[in-house]
Design an enzyme around this catalytic site. Structure first.
Site, mmCIF file in Angstrom:
data_model
loop_
_atom_site.group_PDB
_atom_site.id
_atom_site.type_symbol
_atom_site.label_atom_id
_atom_site.label_comp_id
_atom_site.label_asym_id
_atom_site.label_seq_id
_atom_site.Cartn_x
_atom_site.Cartn_y
_atom_site.Cartn_z
ATOM 1 N N ASP A 192 -45.506 -18.524 -11.440
ATOM 2 C CA ASP A 192 -45.012 -19.964 -11.129
ATOM 3 C C ASP A 192 -47.044 -20.177 -10.369
ATOM 4 O O ASP A 192 -47.443 -21.435 -10.410
ATOM 5 C CB ASP A 192 -44.062 -19.725 -9.829
ATOM 6 C CG ASP A 192 -43.197 -19.864 -10.119
ATOM 7 O OD1 ASP A 192 -42.052 -20.047 -10.761
ATOM 8 O OD2 ASP A 192 -42.314 -19.484 -9.370
ATOM 9 N N HIS B 137 -37.238 -18.690 -6.626
ATOM 10 C CA HIS B 137 -38.184 -18.858 -7.904
ATOM 11 C C HIS B 137 -37.486 -19.933 -8.602
ATOM 12 O O HIS B 137 -36.056 -19.146 -9.530
ATOM 13 C CB HIS B 137 -38.144 -17.426 -8.472
ATOM 14 C CG HIS B 137 -38.161 -17.985 -9.332
ATOM 15 N ND1 HIS B 137 -40.372 -18.365 -9.878
ATOM 16 C CD2 HIS B 137 -38.031 -17.855 -11.008
ATOM 17 C CE1 HIS B 137 -39.991 -18.519 -11.444
ATOM 18 N NE2 HIS B 137 -38.537 -18.088 -11.904
HETATM 19 N N1 LIG Z 1 -38.818 -14.464 -12.782
HETATM 20 C C1 LIG Z 1 -39.538 -15.510 -13.589
HETATM 21 O O1 LIG Z 1 -40.557 -15.434 -13.972
HETATM 22 C C2 LIG Z 1 -38.736 -14.314 -14.570
HETATM 23 C C3 LIG Z 1 -39.076 -15.544 -16.380
HETATM 24 C C4 LIG Z 1 -39.058 -15.688 -16.949
HETATM 25 C C5 LIG Z 1 -37.628 -14.982 -17.358
HETATM 26 N N2 LIG Z 1 -36.908 -14.158 -16.303
HETATM 27 C C6 LIG Z 1 -35.962 -13.241 -16.244
HETATM 28 O O2 LIG Z 1 -35.258 -12.216 -17.073
HETATM 29 C C7 LIG Z 1 -34.358 -12.245 -17.094
HETATM 30 C C8 LIG Z 1 -34.916 -11.549 -19.263
HETATM 31 O O3 LIG Z 1 -35.145 -12.299 -19.581
HETATM 32 P P1 LIG Z 1 -35.473 -12.146 -21.394
HETATM 33 O O4 LIG Z 1 -35.844 -13.452 -21.607
HETATM 34 O O5 LIG Z 1 -35.816 -10.099 -21.356
HETATM 35 O O6 LIG Z 1 -34.002 -11.625 -21.878
HETATM 36 P P2 LIG Z 1 -33.560 -10.687 -22.671
HETATM 37 O O7 LIG Z 1 -32.015 -11.058 -23.559
HETATM 38 O O8 LIG Z 1 -34.089 -11.155 -24.032
HETATM 39 O O9 LIG Z 1 -33.608 -9.185 -22.528
HETATM 40 C C9 LIG Z 1 -32.635 -8.995 -21.644
HETATM 41 C C10 LIG Z 1 -32.592 -7.481 -21.263
HETATM 42 O O10 LIG Z 1 -32.333 -6.707 -20.617
HETATM 43 C C11 LIG Z 1 -30.569 -6.065 -21.375
HETATM 44 N N3 LIG Z 1 -30.094 -5.053 -21.039
HETATM 45 C C12 LIG Z 1 -28.903 -6.268 -19.922
HETATM 46 N N4 LIG Z 1 -28.373 -5.305 -19.356
HETATM 47 C C13 LIG Z 1 -29.039 -4.268 -18.922
HETATM 48 C C14 LIG Z 1 -28.484 -3.080 -18.143
HETATM 49 N N5 LIG Z 1 -27.702 -2.981 -17.194
HETATM 50 N N6 LIG Z 1 -29.784 -2.471 -17.349
HETATM 51 C C15 LIG Z 1 -30.789 -2.300 -18.828
HETATM 52 N N7 LIG Z 1 -30.787 -3.355 -19.604
HETATM 53 C C16 LIG Z 1 -29.921 -4.412 -19.807
HETATM 54 C C17 LIG Z 1 -30.927 -6.634 -22.536
HETATM 55 O O11 LIG Z 1 -30.027 -5.045 -23.890
HETATM 56 C C18 LIG Z 1 -32.013 -7.175 -23.339
HETATM 57 O O12 LIG Z 1 -32.423 -5.839 -23.691
HETATM 58 C C19 LIG Z 1 -33.648 -13.153 -17.322
HETATM 59 O O13 LIG Z 1 -33.097 -13.118 -16.031
HETATM 60 C C20 LIG Z 1 -34.318 -14.879 -16.894
HETATM 61 O O14 LIG Z 1 -34.096 -15.084 -16.593
HETATM 62 C C21 LIG Z 1 -37.037 -14.415 -15.104
HETATM 63 O O1 LIG Z 2 -36.834 -20.564 -16.306
HETATM 64 C C1 LIG Z 2 -36.212 -19.894 -16.989
HETATM 65 O O2 LIG Z 2 -35.114 -19.363 -16.813
HETATM 66 C C2 LIG Z 2 -36.614 -18.661 -16.610
HETATM 67 C C3 LIG Z 2 -38.314 -18.636 -14.894
HETATM 68 O O3 LIG Z 2 -37.564 -18.329 -14.103
HETATM 69 C C4 LIG Z 2 -39.035 -19.025 -15.855
HETATM 70 O O4 LIG Z 2 -39.456 -19.861 -14.536
HETATM 71 O O5 LIG Z 2 -39.680 -19.146 -17.020
#
Ligand SMILES: NC(=O)c1ccc[n+]([C@@H]2O[C@H](COP(=O)([O-])OP(=O)(O)OC[C@H]3O[C@@H](n4cnc5c(N)ncnc54)[C@H](O)[C@@H]3O)[C@@H](O)[C@H]2O)c1
Ligand SMILES: O=C(O)C[C@H](O)C(=O)O
Length: 355
Positions: A189, A216
């Protein structure tokens, strides 16, 4: 011909300096002023083979503050670990898959970063991820409590407004909770607010700082443009500030829609996650004045968790900073976000208590 920036990065790495800085704007800022040897630091990434996990693994492998990098996922980690391990930087890399290996992955970790879980598709809110991700986070935190109860936990998995309270309850149940060591990663953010502000204010993006507070998700993301530095070179109207605020709040959705079903922000998130982990490592190493916005246990408002500027130190949170003076627009935003943030926090706590 090799550019001077590459030569400069290489020489920085040889000297064992930090390549990424918590402010993100001076790529080569030194983290130490003396030539003291860097301490050993182990970082574990849970969800390391995912969209965020892979580029985050790469960025943490490039960070000279890391001596051991443990990559854990339920699938695909051997390939990611083999690939990243060939990079000639300090961190020794190991890949772990399946729960019988998670103890080894976590043991001795100073920082655990959690991007495990499902991402959004167009039309979904972050809260729509709760049903799947709450269980994943709860399970992973049980292992953290068992194998590395003193680690700093950087929670990326959404909905952060609920997953951080879930983690706190799991640690409380295990008797390992330390509020100084649990962080919701809201750095993306801040990264977005800086980028969008620089464009409108016509100031160099590398110099910009904008605190982002609250939580967030949607309106719980509250950028404080009244505190942005440097001051804008053009007068920003109330409508422009409203538009900047909305764009920051909807930044995640902008990416989800552009990716059209192929997930959410991964590359910018890996960058933001690497900045925040780097700040945690610098704090642990005793670098002074490391300040980042993050979602932590807080008494800044009446809510039990809240994102604001936090000073990081040898034990994690050293000081949760107050919000400072807010414009009337920001005061209104703060009051409007509280009911949603409160209910997301309560939802996480209830889930962890009942499951
Ligand atoms: N905080 C933030 O600003 C922010 C920003 C972007 C995404 N996110 C969040 O991050 C998360 C991941 O996003 P992504 O795009 O990498 O998803 P993705 O699906 O590409 O990757 C997620 C990974 O987690 C693994 N996984 C699932 N269950 C698991 C477990 N029990 N133990 C270990 N690994 C496990 C999967 O195998 C996969 O490789 C989502 O929840 C997304 O919303 C948060
Ligand atoms: O928007 C989402 O779902 C992923 C993450 O929280 C973001 O801010 O990009």
């Amino acid at each position: 011909m090799r550019s001077s920036i590459i030569r400069s990065v290489e020489s920085t790495l040889r000297r064992g300096r930090s390549v990424v800085s918590p402010s993100g704007d001076h790529l080569l800022r030194r983290s130490f002023t003396s030539a003291a040897p860097l301490p050993e630091r182990k970082v574990a990434i849970l969800g390391a083979a995912g969209g965020i996990g892979q580029p985050l693994s790469l960025l943490m492998k490039l960070n000279p503050l890391v001596s051991k990098l443990a990559l854990y996922d339920i699938a695909g980690t051997p390939g990611v670990a083999a690939d990243v391990s060939h990079i000639n930087t300090r961190a020794e890399v190991a890949g772990y898959m399946t729960e019988d290996q998670i103890g080894e992955a976590l043991e001795g970790s100073d920082v655990v970063i959690i991007p495990a879980g499902v991402p959004r598709k167009p039309g979904m809110t972050r809260d729509d991820l709760f049903n799947i991700n709450a269980g994943i986070v709860k399970n992973l935190c049980t292992f953290i409590a068992k194998y590395c109860p003193n680690a700093l936990v950087n929670m990326i998995s959404n909905p952060v407004n609920s997953t951080v309270p879930i983690a706190s309850e799991v640690f409380k149940k295990a008797g390992t909770y330390d509020e100084k060591k649990l962080f919701g990663v809201t750095t993306l953010d801040v990264v977005r607010a800086r980028t969008f502000y620089a464009g409108k204010a016509k100031v160099p993006v590398a110099d910009v700082n904008v605190p982002v507070v609250g939580g967030h998700a949607g309106i719980t993301i509250l950028p404080l443009f009244s505190q942005a530095t440097p001051a804008s070179n053009v007068v920003l109207s109330a409508d422009e500030i409203t538009a900047l605020t909305k764009r920051t709040q909807d930044g995640g959705t902008e990416v989800v829609e552009a990716k059209a079903g192929k997930g959410s922000a991964t590359l910018s998130m890996a960058y933001a996650g690497a900045l925040f982990a780097d700040a945690c490592l610098k704090g642990l190493n005793g670098v002074p004045d490391v300040v980042e916005c993050t979602f932590v246990q807080s008494s800044v408002t009446e809510l039990p968790f809240f994102a604001s500027k936090v000073r990081l130190g040898k034990n994690g949170v050293e000081e949760v900073l107050r919000l400072g003076s807010l414009s009337d627009f920001e005061k209104q935003g703060l009051e409007s976000l509280k009911p949603e943030l409160k209910s997301s926090i309560e939802k996480g706590i209830k889930f962890a208590k009942e499951n």
